[in-house]
Design a protein around this motif. Structure first.
Motif, PDB file in Angstrom:
ATOM      1  N   ASP A   1       0.817  -1.216   0.000  1.00 55.71           N
ATOM      2  CA  ASP A   1       0.000   0.000   0.000  1.00 55.71           C
ATOM      3  C   ASP A   1       0.850   1.264   0.000  1.00 55.71           C
ATOM      4  O   ASP A   1       0.392   2.327  -0.428  1.00 55.71           O
ATOM      5  N   VAL A   2       2.094   1.165   0.471  1.00 59.51           N
ATOM      6  CA  VAL A   2       2.957   2.351   0.525  1.00 59.51           C
ATOM      7  C   VAL A   2       3.243   2.929  -0.855  1.00 59.51           C
ATOM      8  O   VAL A   2       3.594   4.107  -0.982  1.00 59.51           O
ATOM      9  N   VAL A   3       3.082   2.109  -1.882  1.00 61.29           N
ATOM     10  CA  VAL A   3       3.295   2.603  -3.252  1.00 61.29           C
ATOM     11  C   VAL A   3       2.351   3.767  -3.544  1.00 61.29           C
ATOM     12  O   VAL A   3       2.691   4.686  -4.309  1.00 61.29           O
ATOM     13  N   ASN A   4       1.172   3.763  -2.924  1.00 61.17           N
ATOM     14  CA  ASN A   4       0.191   4.837  -3.144  1.00 61.17           C
ATOM     15  C   ASN A   4       0.676   6.193  -2.636  1.00 61.17           C
ATOM     16  O   ASN A   4       0.169   7.239  -3.069  1.00 61.17           O
ATOM     17  N   HIS A   5       1.629   6.190  -1.720  1.00 65.47           N
ATOM     18  CA  HIS A   5       2.134   7.456  -1.168  1.00 65.47           C
ATOM     19  C   HIS A   5       2.695   8.341  -2.276  1.00 65.47           C
ATOM     20  O   HIS A   5       2.568   9.578  -2.208  1.00 65.47           O
ATOM     21  N   ARG A   6       3.281   7.734  -3.271  1.00 66.06           N
ATOM     22  CA  ARG A   6       3.864   8.485  -4.395  1.00 66.06           C
ATOM     23  C   ARG A   6       2.808   9.342  -5.087  1.00 66.06           C
ATOM     24  O   ARG A   6       3.008  10.532  -5.327  1.00 66.06           O
ATOM     25  N   ALA A   7       1.655   8.727  -5.388  1.00 68.92           N
ATOM     26  CA  ALA A   7       0.578   9.446  -6.067  1.00 68.92           C
ATOM     27  C   ALA A   7      -0.054  10.486  -5.151  1.00 68.92           C
ATOM     28  O   ALA A   7      -0.418  11.586  -5.595  1.00 68.92           O
ATOM     29  N   ILE A   8      -0.181  10.148  -3.876  1.00 70.34           N
ATOM     30  CA  ILE A   8      -0.762  11.094  -2.906  1.00 70.34           C
ATOM     31  C   ILE A   8       0.108  12.342  -2.825  1.00 70.34           C
ATOM     32  O   ILE A   8      -0.392  13.476  -2.858  1.00 70.34           O
ATOM     33  N   LEU A   9       1.411  12.150  -2.729  1.00 69.78           N
ATOM     34  CA  LEU A   9       2.333  13.283  -2.630  1.00 69.78           C
ATOM     35  C   LEU A   9       2.315  14.123  -3.904  1.00 69.78           C
ATOM     36  O   LEU A   9       2.321  15.360  -3.842  1.00 69.78           O
ATOM     37  N   GLN A  10       2.269  13.450  -5.058  1.00 67.44           N
ATOM     38  CA  GLN A  10       2.204  14.179  -6.321  1.00 67.44           C
ATOM     39  C   GLN A  10       0.950  15.036  -6.391  1.00 67.44           C
ATOM     40  O   GLN A  10       0.986  16.176  -6.863  1.00 67.44           O
ATOM     41  N   SER A  11      -0.166  14.492  -5.921  1.00 65.42           N
ATOM     42  CA  SER A  11      -1.433  15.220  -5.940  1.00 65.42           C
ATOM     43  C   SER A  11      -1.363  16.463  -5.062  1.00 65.42           C
ATOM     44  O   SER A  11      -1.803  17.551  -5.456  1.00 65.42           O
TER      45      SER A  11
END
Length: 256
Positions: free
Chosen positions: A235-245
């Protein structure tokens, strides 16, 4: 001229970005009489080597072996006895699937002084460069770092165990086993688990593919991803997209 005392220093070169080598590693390179370096070592790092030192490439890549491991071991001992200080320069950290411990044991058994300089492992740094934390409160309380291919060229049994956990899973040297890895996670009902494939991480040639357990094989095919690459599942992979957003929203707010 008095011969220097035979010594082996196994040095971690880091994941690829030359700035990620440690000061202690650079000091070792400057004091070396011989440097044996691997295929994944950024050759820019060789500029730090003592100018009088002998440089020997002993890399192994995609089944192409300039030296077998036994020959590398013998070379370490021979050069230490004939030249003095041998630095064995390895990508990442030499104690994480780098066979550094084996080479030190062999040298020590031949009465050669040994030392190690830890390096920044690609298993930690490569995801971090893509803003993927291996642990994050609420997402992952631990992480596994697993070799995808064992000495027998089979998938590690630990992958199956890791697939049952809630931990972040980082697989090194696992691209050839990706279909099998996917199948193991699908078997555990984790079809929608986020996956990142990062090729040549921390370098100017870096390529990234993001998907899920169910889609990552297509992503790899479409983006032509291949070794050297690491696989990150969790699930930590999602952090990348969250931060980009968040960053995009900040940029819009500043623009207004």
């Amino acid at each position: 001229m008095r011969l220097r005392r035979p010594k082996l220093t196994v040095v971690g070169a880091g994941p690829g970005d030359v700035d990620l080598i440690t000061l202690k590693a650079i000091k070792a390179l400057k004091s070396a009489d011989v440097v044996l370096y691997d295929a994944l070592v950024n050759k820019e790092l060789l500029e730090y080597v003592n100018k009088k030192a002998e440089l020997i490439f002993v890399g192994k890549r995609r089944g192409c072996y300039k030296y077998q491991q036994e020959q590398i071991n013998d070379l370490i001992v021979a050069r230490a006895n004939s030249h003095g200080h041998v630095v064995r320069l390895k990508g990442g950290d030499p104690f994480i699937f780098g066979r550094g411990a084996e080479e030190m044991e062999f040298a020590a058994s031949h009465q050669i002084e040994v030392a190690v300089v830890p390096g920044i492992s690609s298993s930690l740094a490569v995801p971090a460069y893509q803003n993927i934390p291996l642990t994050k409160r609420g997402s992952a309380e631990s992480f596994w770092v697993i070799t995808g291919t064992t000495k027998e060229h089979k998938i590690s049994g630990d992958v199956q165990l890791a697939a049952k956990s809630n931990a972040t899973v980082v697989v090194l040297m696992g691209m050839s086993k990706l279909p099998q890895i996917v199948a193991l996670f699908q078997k555990e009902g984790k079809q929608d688990l986020p996956v990142a494939i990062i090729q040549e991480g921390t370098t100017s040639r870096e390529k990234v593919g993001i998907g899920t357990v169910n889609t990552i094989l297509n992503v790899v095919k479409e983006q032509e991803l291949s070794n050297p690459a690491i696989i990150v599942l969790g699930d930590v992979v999602n952090h990348r997209a969250i931060l980009q957003s968040v960053q995009q929203e900040n940029t819009k707010a500043i623009a207004v």
